[in-house]
Design an enzyme around this catalytic site. Structure first.
Site, mmCIF file in Angstrom:
data_model
loop_
_atom_site.group_PDB
_atom_site.id
_atom_site.type_symbol
_atom_site.label_atom_id
_atom_site.label_comp_id
_atom_site.label_asym_id
_atom_site.label_seq_id
_atom_site.Cartn_x
_atom_site.Cartn_y
_atom_site.Cartn_z
ATOM 1 N N LYS A 76 23.238 -89.130 -156.812
ATOM 2 C CA LYS A 76 21.838 -88.811 -157.128
ATOM 3 C C LYS A 76 21.620 -87.312 -157.376
ATOM 4 O O LYS A 76 20.759 -86.930 -158.159
ATOM 5 C CB LYS A 76 20.882 -89.343 -156.048
ATOM 6 C CG LYS A 76 20.848 -88.529 -154.755
ATOM 7 C CD LYS A 76 19.457 -87.990 -154.472
ATOM 8 C CE LYS A 76 19.395 -86.973 -153.376
ATOM 9 N NZ LYS A 76 20.397 -86.790 -152.379
ATOM 10 N N LYS A 121 33.585 -95.281 -153.969
ATOM 11 C CA LYS A 121 32.319 -95.256 -153.235
ATOM 12 C C LYS A 121 32.142 -96.579 -152.489
ATOM 13 O O LYS A 121 31.956 -97.632 -153.104
ATOM 14 C CB LYS A 121 31.197 -95.034 -154.253
ATOM 15 C CG LYS A 121 29.823 -95.066 -153.688
ATOM 16 C CD LYS A 121 29.358 -93.697 -153.278
ATOM 17 C CE LYS A 121 28.014 -93.816 -152.563
ATOM 18 N NZ LYS A 121 27.760 -92.703 -151.677
ATOM 19 N N GLY A 129 17.895 -88.862 -148.452
ATOM 20 C CA GLY A 129 17.703 -90.047 -147.631
ATOM 21 C C GLY A 129 16.741 -89.833 -146.463
ATOM 22 O O GLY A 129 16.059 -90.769 -146.045
ATOM 23 N N ASN A 130 16.656 -88.576 -145.965
ATOM 24 C CA ASN A 130 15.782 -88.301 -144.815
ATOM 25 C C ASN A 130 14.300 -88.413 -145.168
ATOM 26 O O ASN A 130 13.452 -88.451 -144.296
ATOM 27 C CB ASN A 130 16.078 -86.911 -144.228
ATOM 28 C CG ASN A 130 15.681 -85.782 -145.172
ATOM 29 O OD1 ASN A 130 15.938 -85.858 -146.380
ATOM 30 N ND2 ASN A 130 15.053 -84.764 -144.641
ATOM 31 N N LYS A 182 25.673 -81.431 -153.696
ATOM 32 C CA LYS A 182 24.417 -80.725 -154.008
ATOM 33 C C LYS A 182 24.710 -79.378 -154.658
ATOM 34 O O LYS A 182 24.108 -79.008 -155.662
ATOM 35 C CB LYS A 182 23.579 -80.503 -152.733
ATOM 36 C CG LYS A 182 23.102 -81.807 -152.122
ATOM 37 C CD LYS A 182 22.158 -81.557 -150.956
ATOM 38 C CE LYS A 182 22.031 -82.798 -150.102
ATOM 39 N NZ LYS A 182 21.696 -84.026 -150.846
HETATM 40 P P1 ADP Z 1 20.817 -86.296 -148.617
HETATM 41 O O1 ADP Z 1 20.453 -87.622 -148.095
HETATM 42 O O2 ADP Z 1 19.651 -85.365 -148.738
HETATM 43 O O3 ADP Z 1 21.672 -86.333 -149.861
HETATM 44 P P2 ADP Z 1 23.218 -85.471 -147.146
HETATM 45 O O4 ADP Z 1 23.399 -85.945 -145.743
HETATM 46 O O5 ADP Z 1 24.050 -86.079 -148.210
HETATM 47 O O6 ADP Z 1 21.658 -85.591 -147.453
HETATM 48 O O7 ADP Z 1 23.440 -83.888 -147.210
HETATM 49 C C1 ADP Z 1 22.725 -82.999 -146.374
HETATM 50 C C2 ADP Z 1 23.548 -82.663 -145.138
HETATM 51 O O8 ADP Z 1 24.632 -81.815 -145.486
HETATM 52 C C3 ADP Z 1 22.842 -81.865 -144.089
HETATM 53 O O9 ADP Z 1 22.050 -82.675 -143.260
HETATM 54 C C4 ADP Z 1 24.006 -81.192 -143.332
HETATM 55 O O10 ADP Z 1 24.326 -81.906 -142.162
HETATM 56 C C5 ADP Z 1 25.188 -81.318 -144.281
HETATM 57 N N1 ADP Z 1 25.915 -80.087 -144.599
HETATM 58 C C6 ADP Z 1 27.232 -80.044 -144.846
HETATM 59 N N2 ADP Z 1 27.650 -78.809 -145.117
HETATM 60 C C7 ADP Z 1 26.547 -78.012 -145.044
HETATM 61 C C8 ADP Z 1 26.348 -76.598 -145.216
HETATM 62 N N3 ADP Z 1 27.339 -75.795 -145.534
HETATM 63 N N4 ADP Z 1 25.089 -76.112 -145.040
HETATM 64 C C9 ADP Z 1 24.071 -76.943 -144.715
HETATM 65 N N5 ADP Z 1 24.206 -78.271 -144.539
HETATM 66 C C10 ADP Z 1 25.433 -78.821 -144.697
HETATM 67 MG MG MG Z 2 23.691 -87.116 -150.038
#
Ligand code: ADP
Ligand code: MG
Length: 315
Positions: free
Chosen positions: A216, A131, A13-14, A278
């Site tokens: 996703k 969701k 999303g970023n 992820k």
């Molecule tokens: P995206 O939109 O890329 O799917 P998300 O917000 O769903 O992003 O996931 C990424 C976020 O996960 C990071 O910005 C971070 O704040 C968070 N996060 C949670 N646990 C961890 C971890 N163990 N290491 C790194 N980031 C983490």
């Molecule tokens: Mg996400």
């Protein structure tokens, strides 16, 4: 001539919305152009790339517009919101890539595939929709929509009521062959936007769209293993994965094995709605025969591919 190296790059999303104050289309285009610039760098280095992306906020905006104009226009079903967002985000990425390719004199073109992803009608997720989507509602509106449209609704921690939909597991990328043929022909492909449009097969084998949301990261991992990608790269908001994330004893990870990824996930190091899926997606990709996966942020893609940062996960 180098051998063909194919990467699936899942952008988070970023890559479209940096923060709440930057949500307009010009803001999203600027963020997209920045991320596409970094991805163009890896294409210059010889990678054939399929870009996948999220669409949560964008689908939220489409639903809200649809809701506000209910008195005048038909509402947009969720699978069509997904299709609309794949088109619009694909357009943004295509234009940003066209402009960066032109600037750098790269003979490349990008195209978007409206991608359907098969899910099972028997998926247990359909019995437990979890969701949240769309805007908050008051209780009478929520029960009204539940009765009228058959929505599943839940009360969200005192903030109001929301519609919830199922998040089933992706089973098959319906347009897989199309994506493979485009990659083989040298095109940059944008596909599986928002996890793909979820569809089920009726008894005769026809596809029907369903109002659900596929994660996703899971759909991107399935795409990566289905096309035997050499690399599954997850581009998100952090340069690396950490243990004890956000705590005093936080520890960034440079390289971990599949076994370690599973162990850390089980120990609860990766938050459920963000890093958890992820890491699980990476596990799925590697267990299906994938070669290597990388997590980093857009600006560090080049350095991470050079082994200077990012978190690598290998079998
Ligand atoms: P995206 O939109 O890329 O799917 P998300 O917000 O769903 O992003 O996931 C990424 C976020 O996960 C990071 O910005 C971070 O704040 C968070 N996060 C949670 N646990 C961890 C971890 N163990 N290491 C790194 N980031 C983490
Ligand atoms: Mg996400």
């Amino acid at each position: 001539m180098n051998e063909r190296r194919v990467a699936v790059v899942a952008v988070g999303g970023n890559s479209l919305i940096k923060d709440k104050a930057h949500q307009t289309i010009p803001d999203q285009y600027a963020a997209a152009a920045e991320s596409m610039g970094h991805i163009a760098g890896m294409i210059q280095a010889g990678w054939e790339v399929v870009i996948t992306h999220g669409n949560g906020p964008q689908v939220g905006f489409i639903l809200r517009r649809s809701e506000l104009s209910r008195h005048e226009l038909h509402e947009v079903p969720l699978d069509y919101c997904g299709a609309d967002s794949q088109g619009a985000i694909g357009y943004m990425f295509q234009q940003a890539l066209y402009n960066v390719f032109r600037l750098r004199g790269m003979p490349k073109q990008a195209a978007t595939v409206v991608t359907q992803v098969l899910v099972s009608a028997e998926d247990p997720a359909f019995k437990h929709p979890s969701k949240p989507i769309g805007s908050f509602m008051d209780e009478p509106t929520a029960s009204d929509r539940a009765a009228g449209e058959g929505w599943a609704v839940v009360e969200d921690a005192g903030r109001g009521w929301r519609r919830v939909v199922a998040s089933p597991r992706p089973v098959k990328i319906v347009q897989r062959e199309v994506i493979e043929a485009m990659i083989a022909a040298g095109f940059v492909v944008i596909a599986v936007g928002g996890g793909g449009i979820p569809v089920v097969e009726d008894p005769a084998g026809n596809l029907i769209g369903v109002e659900a949301v596929i994660d996703k990261d899971f759909a991107s991992a399935l795409l990566a293993s289905s096309i035997r990608a050499d690399l599954f790269l997850i581009s998100t908001a952090v340069p690396q994965i950490a243990l004890n994330y956000g705590k005093l004893d936080q520890q960034w990870l440079d390289k971990i094995s599949l076994a370690e990824a599973k162990q850390y996930l089980q120990q609860g190091h990766f938050a459920k709605g963000s890093m958890g899926p992820k890491v699980q997606a990476i596990i799925n990709y590697l267990e299906a025969g994938g070669k290597r996966a990388l997590v980093t942020d857009p600006q560090n893609i080049g350095r991470a591919l050079a082994g200077e940062t990012g978190t690598w996960v290998v079998p």
